[in-house]
Design a protein around this motif. Structure first.
Motif, PDB file in Angstrom:
ATOM      1  N   UNK A  11       0.821  -1.214   0.000  1.00 21.27           N
ATOM      2  CA  UNK A  11       0.000   0.000   0.000  1.00 21.27           C
ATOM      3  C   UNK A  11       0.846   1.252   0.000  1.00 21.27           C
ATOM      4  N   UNK A  12       1.876   1.267   0.827  1.00 21.76           N
ATOM      5  CA  UNK A  12       2.763   2.430   0.857  1.00 21.76           C
ATOM      6  C   UNK A  12       3.428   2.624  -0.500  1.00 21.76           C
ATOM      7  N   UNK A  13       3.860   1.529  -1.115  1.00 19.05           N
ATOM      8  CA  UNK A  13       4.502   1.624  -2.423  1.00 19.05           C
ATOM      9  C   UNK A  13       3.538   2.170  -3.473  1.00 19.05           C
ATOM     10  N   UNK A  14       2.374   1.538  -3.590  1.00 15.29           N
ATOM     11  CA  UNK A  14       1.387   1.970  -4.587  1.00 15.29           C
ATOM     12  C   UNK A  14       0.935   3.401  -4.318  1.00 15.29           C
ATOM     13  N   UNK A  15       0.635   3.689  -3.063  1.00 13.48           N
ATOM     14  CA  UNK A  15       0.169   5.030  -2.705  1.00 13.48           C
ATOM     15  C   UNK A  15       1.200   6.101  -3.004  1.00 13.48           C
ATOM     16  N   UNK A  16       2.456   5.852  -2.640  1.00 14.18           N
ATOM     17  CA  UNK A  16       3.498   6.853  -2.888  1.00 14.18           C
ATOM     18  C   UNK A  16       3.794   6.998  -4.379  1.00 14.18           C
ATOM     19  N   UNK A  17       3.767   5.907  -5.125  1.00 14.62           N
ATOM     20  CA  UNK A  17       3.961   6.014  -6.578  1.00 14.62           C
ATOM     21  C   UNK A  17       2.874   6.903  -7.175  1.00 14.62           C
ATOM     22  N   UNK A  18       1.629   6.668  -6.767  1.00 10.86           N
ATOM     23  CA  UNK A  18       0.526   7.494  -7.281  1.00 10.86           C
ATOM     24  C   UNK A  18       0.680   8.954  -6.876  1.00 10.86           C
ATOM     25  N   UNK A  19       0.969   9.196  -5.605  1.00  5.11           N
ATOM     26  CA  UNK A  19       1.122  10.577  -5.132  1.00  5.11           C
ATOM     27  C   UNK A  19       2.279  11.268  -5.850  1.00  5.11           C
ATOM     28  N   UNK A  20       3.424  10.598  -5.940  1.00  4.52           N
ATOM     29  CA  UNK A  20       4.580  11.214  -6.581  1.00  4.52           C
ATOM     30  C   UNK A  20       4.324  11.487  -8.055  1.00  4.52           C
ATOM     31  N   UNK A  21       3.668  10.550  -8.733  1.00  2.00           N
ATOM     32  CA  UNK A  21       3.388  10.728 -10.156  1.00  2.00           C
ATOM     33  C   UNK A  21       2.452  11.900 -10.392  1.00  2.00           C
ATOM     34  N   UNK A  67      -5.869  14.740  10.647  1.00  2.00           N
ATOM     35  CA  UNK A  67      -4.532  14.797  11.233  1.00  2.00           C
ATOM     36  C   UNK A  67      -3.462  14.929  10.151  1.00  2.00           C
ATOM     37  N   UNK A  68      -3.573  14.134   9.101  1.00  2.00           N
ATOM     38  CA  UNK A  68      -2.567  14.162   8.032  1.00  2.00           C
ATOM     39  C   UNK A  68      -2.584  15.500   7.297  1.00  2.00           C
ATOM     40  N   UNK A  74      -0.157  17.083  -1.671  1.00  2.00           N
ATOM     41  CA  UNK A  74       0.415  15.752  -1.454  1.00  2.00           C
ATOM     42  C   UNK A  74      -0.293  15.026  -0.310  1.00  2.00           C
ATOM     43  N   UNK A  75      -0.641  15.760   0.735  1.00  2.00           N
ATOM     44  CA  UNK A  75      -1.334  15.154   1.879  1.00  2.00           C
ATOM     45  C   UNK A  75      -2.721  14.654   1.473  1.00  2.00           C
ATOM     46  N   UNK A  76      -3.446  15.456   0.698  1.00  2.00           N
ATOM     47  CA  UNK A  76      -4.775  15.053   0.219  1.00  2.00           C
ATOM     48  C   UNK A  76      -4.655  13.830  -0.684  1.00  2.00           C
ATOM     49  N   UNK A  77      -3.696  13.850  -1.592  1.00  2.53           N
ATOM     50  CA  UNK A  77      -3.498  12.708  -2.488  1.00  2.53           C
ATOM     51  C   UNK A  77      -3.164  11.438  -1.711  1.00  2.53           C
ATOM     52  N   UNK A  78      -2.331  11.565  -0.675  1.00  2.74           N
ATOM     53  CA  UNK A  78      -1.964  10.406   0.139  1.00  2.74           C
ATOM     54  C   UNK A  78      -3.180   9.839   0.863  1.00  2.74           C
ATOM     55  N   UNK A  79      -4.003  10.704   1.421  1.00  5.59           N
ATOM     56  CA  UNK A  79      -5.208  10.263   2.134  1.00  5.59           C
ATOM     57  C   UNK A  79      -6.173   9.568   1.165  1.00  5.59           C
ATOM     58  N   UNK A  80      -6.329  10.120  -0.021  1.00  3.32           N
ATOM     59  CA  UNK A  80      -7.210   9.495  -1.016  1.00  3.32           C
ATOM     60  C   UNK A  80      -6.672   8.122  -1.414  1.00  3.32           C
TER      61      UNK A  80
END
Length: 179
Positions: free
Chosen positions: A34-44, A83-84, A155-161
């Protein structure tokens, strides 16, 4: 009184993670994926938004720590959307203000971190990685409040989504819902 080797091993193990709860391998792998997929999406998405807007700063370094909370501990109060998002954004605003108002980094950094913690207490949005956001703003000599909007807020909103979609698809409810 004489203690056995088992007693001493058990006693010392506490100081080397012995107090950590057991987490199954499937849950460990779910969290890491999840962290991998989520961060790839957020970074992209963030990189694309940065390119479209001509902004070089599209990433906040503490996002990895936020991802740990969102993907590995989705039930934690410190991983919830308010919080995030609010914790990171508020801390960015405070860090930028400290960078502008206090020219000495050795004073600006602890002021930024401590005031961000106070602000998070007041707004009820404690998020430990957010204190690092305040430090990053000072260390990076960030003096433009736009940084709090992009990349921090976006970035925070994208990570939460990403966290909400992934966690719910893999059987972990996120965000927490009031009872």
């Amino acid at each position: 009184m004489r203690h056995t080797i088992e007693y001493w091993i058990k006693r010392c193990a506490f100081y080397f993670g012995g107090d950590q709860p057991f987490v199954s391998w499937p849950e460990r792998l779910r969290s890491c994926a999840g962290a991998f997929v989520g961060l790839v999406l957020v970074f992209t998405v963030a990189k694309l938004l940065g390119d479209l807007s001509g902004i070089d700063e599209w990433l906040m370094a503490s996002l990895g720590a936020s991802a740990l909370l969102v993907f590995a501990l989705p039930g934690s109060p410190m991983a919830q959307p308010w919080a995030v998002i609010a914790g990171n954004t508020l801390s960015a605003l405070i860090g930028i203000s400290a960078a502008i108002l206090v020219r000495e980094p050795l004073l600006a950094m602890p002021l930024a971190a401590s005031f961000s913690i106070l602000g998070m207490f007041i707004l009820r949005c404690l998020h430990p990685p957010a204190a690092a956001v305040a430090l990053i703003a000072v260390l990076g000599h960030v003096v433009n409040y736009r940084y709090a909007l992009f990349p921090v807020l976006i970035d925070s909103v994208l990570l939460v989504i990403a966290g909400a979609i992934y966690s719910n698809l893999t059987g972990k409810p996120y965000p927490n819902r009031p009872n």
